[in-house]
Design an enzyme around this catalytic site. Structure first.
Site, PDB file in Angstrom:
ATOM      1  N   ARG A 194      -3.398  10.068  -7.316  1.00 15.49           N
ATOM      2  CA  ARG A 194      -3.695   9.679  -8.695  1.00 15.49           C
ATOM      3  C   ARG A 194      -3.727  10.910  -9.596  1.00 15.49           C
ATOM      4  O   ARG A 194      -3.284  10.847 -10.750  1.00 15.49           O
ATOM      5  CB  ARG A 194      -5.020   8.927  -8.780  1.00 15.49           C
ATOM      6  CG  ARG A 194      -4.988   7.544  -8.141  1.00 15.49           C
ATOM      7  CD  ARG A 194      -6.290   6.800  -8.377  1.00 15.49           C
ATOM      8  NE  ARG A 194      -6.513   6.554  -9.778  1.00 15.49           N
ATOM      9  CZ  ARG A 194      -7.725   6.452 -10.341  1.00 15.49           C
ATOM     10  NH1 ARG A 194      -8.815   6.614  -9.601  1.00 15.49           N
ATOM     11  NH2 ARG A 194      -7.851   6.221 -11.635  1.00 15.49           N
ATOM     12  N   CYS A 219     -13.297  12.403 -13.569  1.00 17.66           N
ATOM     13  CA  CYS A 219     -12.633  11.582 -12.555  1.00 17.66           C
ATOM     14  C   CYS A 219     -11.873  10.504 -13.302  1.00 17.66           C
ATOM     15  O   CYS A 219     -11.250  10.790 -14.322  1.00 17.66           O
ATOM     16  CB  CYS A 219     -13.659  11.007 -11.576  1.00 17.66           C
ATOM     17  SG  CYS A 219     -15.031  10.130 -12.386  1.00 17.66           S
TER      18      CYS A 219
END
Length: 281
Positions: free
Chosen positions: A180, A239
Site C-alpha cells: 500500500r 498510516c
C-alpha cells in the site's frame, strides 16, 4: 502505574480493590460489526466495549480522513461515562496485535491521561494463559465529573506537513503495509501511494510471531535504523487513517524513543485533496 504494556498475568492478578478500567476495542476494517459481535460472544471479565467508528472517531466530512479524531470534550465525556478518573488505570486490548488498542492508548494520552496501557498480545494472550472470558456486560460506572488534562502528545496537520515537503529535517514514517505504501493493492482509499519523502515501517514489524511486542532493545535497534539522524521527537507518524500509526508510537515508547508526532488524518485525508502531491513505488 502502567503506561505502555501490561501482561495477561499482571492483568489477571491485579488488586481487585484498585480502580482499573478494561476496554475491548476489537475491530475489523472490512467488517465494522465484527468487533462488537466478538465482544458479545466473550470478553475479558469486566471489560467495556468501544467501537472504532462510533467512540474513537469523529464525524467525517469527506476531507478529514476515514477516522478523524473526535472533539476532545466529546471523548472526555465518553470516557467519563465509563468511569474514568485521574486515578484510573486503563487497559486496552484487541485481538489484532494492538492495532486498535494502540489508537485508544494514544487518544487517552491525547486527553491527558497517563495511566493507560495495552494488553501485550491482546485477547489471544489472555486466553492462551488460561484465563476465562465472560459474556456479561459490566454495570455502568460513570465518573462524578469528566476531566481533561494538558495533552503531552503532539500532532501535526496536513498543511504543516505540506509546507515542509522537501525539508530534510522533516521525517514522515508511514505505518501501512509495504504494498500500500508503494501504491499497490489499495482497497481502502481512492488513491494509492504515499506522502513524498516518507519512509515505511509496517506496524506489524513491531511484533513477535505470537503477537506480543518485541523487546525494548530490539525495537530500539530497529527504530534507530528507521529514524536515522532524526530525533524521535521530530518524526511525524501516519498510516491510512491515524490508527496503526499509534502502534508505531507505542513501540517507540517501549523502545525509549518517545515523543513522536501523529498526523491524525493520515493518508486518507492527504489523498482527499487532489492538489497534494503523491509519490509511488
Amino acid at each position: 502505574m502502567h503506561t505502555r504494556l501490561v501482561s495477561a498475568d499482571t492483568l489477571a492478578t491485579r488488586d481487585p480493590r484498585a480502580d482499573w478500567l478494561l476496554l475491548d476495542v476489537r475491530h475489523d476494517l472490512a467488517n465494522p460489526t465484527a468487533g462488537e459481535q466478538a465482544y458479545a460472544q466473550g470478553h475479558i471479565p469486566g471489560a467495556f466495549f468501544l467501537h472504532l467508528d462510533r467512540d474513537l472517531s469523529g464525524a467525517k466530512n469527506g476531507r478529514n480522513g476515514r477516522h478523524p479524531l473526535p472533539a476532545r470534550a466529546d471523548f472526555a465525556a465518553r470516557m467519563a461515562a465509563l468511569g474514568l478518573t485521574p486515578a484510573t488505570q486503563v487497559v486496552a486490548y484487541d485481538a489484532q496485535g494492538g492495532m486498535f488498542a494502540a489508537r485508544l492508548w494514544w487518544m487517552l494520552r491525547w486527553l491527558g491521561h497517563e495511566a493507560v496501557a495495552v494488553l501485550d498480545g491482546g485477547l489471544p494472550a489472555w486466553t492462551g494463559a488460561g484465563h476465562a472470558l465472560d459474556t456479561d456486560a459490566p454495570a455502568p460506572r460513570s465518573a462524578a465529573t469528566q476531566y481533561e488534562a494538558p495533552s503531552r502528545v503532539p500532532v501535526r496537520h496536513a498543511d504543516e506537513i505540506l509546507a515542509r515537503l522537501g525539508d530534510a529535517t522533516q521525517l514522515i514514517v508511514d505505518a501501512r503495509a509495504a504494498d500500500r505504501f508503494r501504491g499497490e493493492n489499495e482497497t481502502l482509499d481512492p488513491v494509492g501511494g504515499h506522502i513524498p519523502g516518507a519512509r515505511n515501517r509496517f506496524f506489524k514489524d513491531n511484533l513477535e510471531g505470537d503477537g506480543r511486542f518485541k523487546s525494548a532493545a530490539q525495537l530500539r535497534e530497529e527504530w534507530q535504523q528507521v529514524l536515522g539522524a532524526t530525533p524521535p521527537t521530530e518524526a511525524v507518524h501516519q498510516c491510512g487513517s491515524g490508527v496503526t500509526a499509534c502502534h508505531n508510537l507505542l513501540a517507540l515508547e517501549v523502545a525509549g524513543l518517545a515523543g513522536g508526532m501523529l498526523y491524525p488524518g493520515s493518508w486518507s485525508e492527504w489523498c482527499s485533496e487532489p492538489s497534494r502531491p503523491v509519490e509511488r513505488a
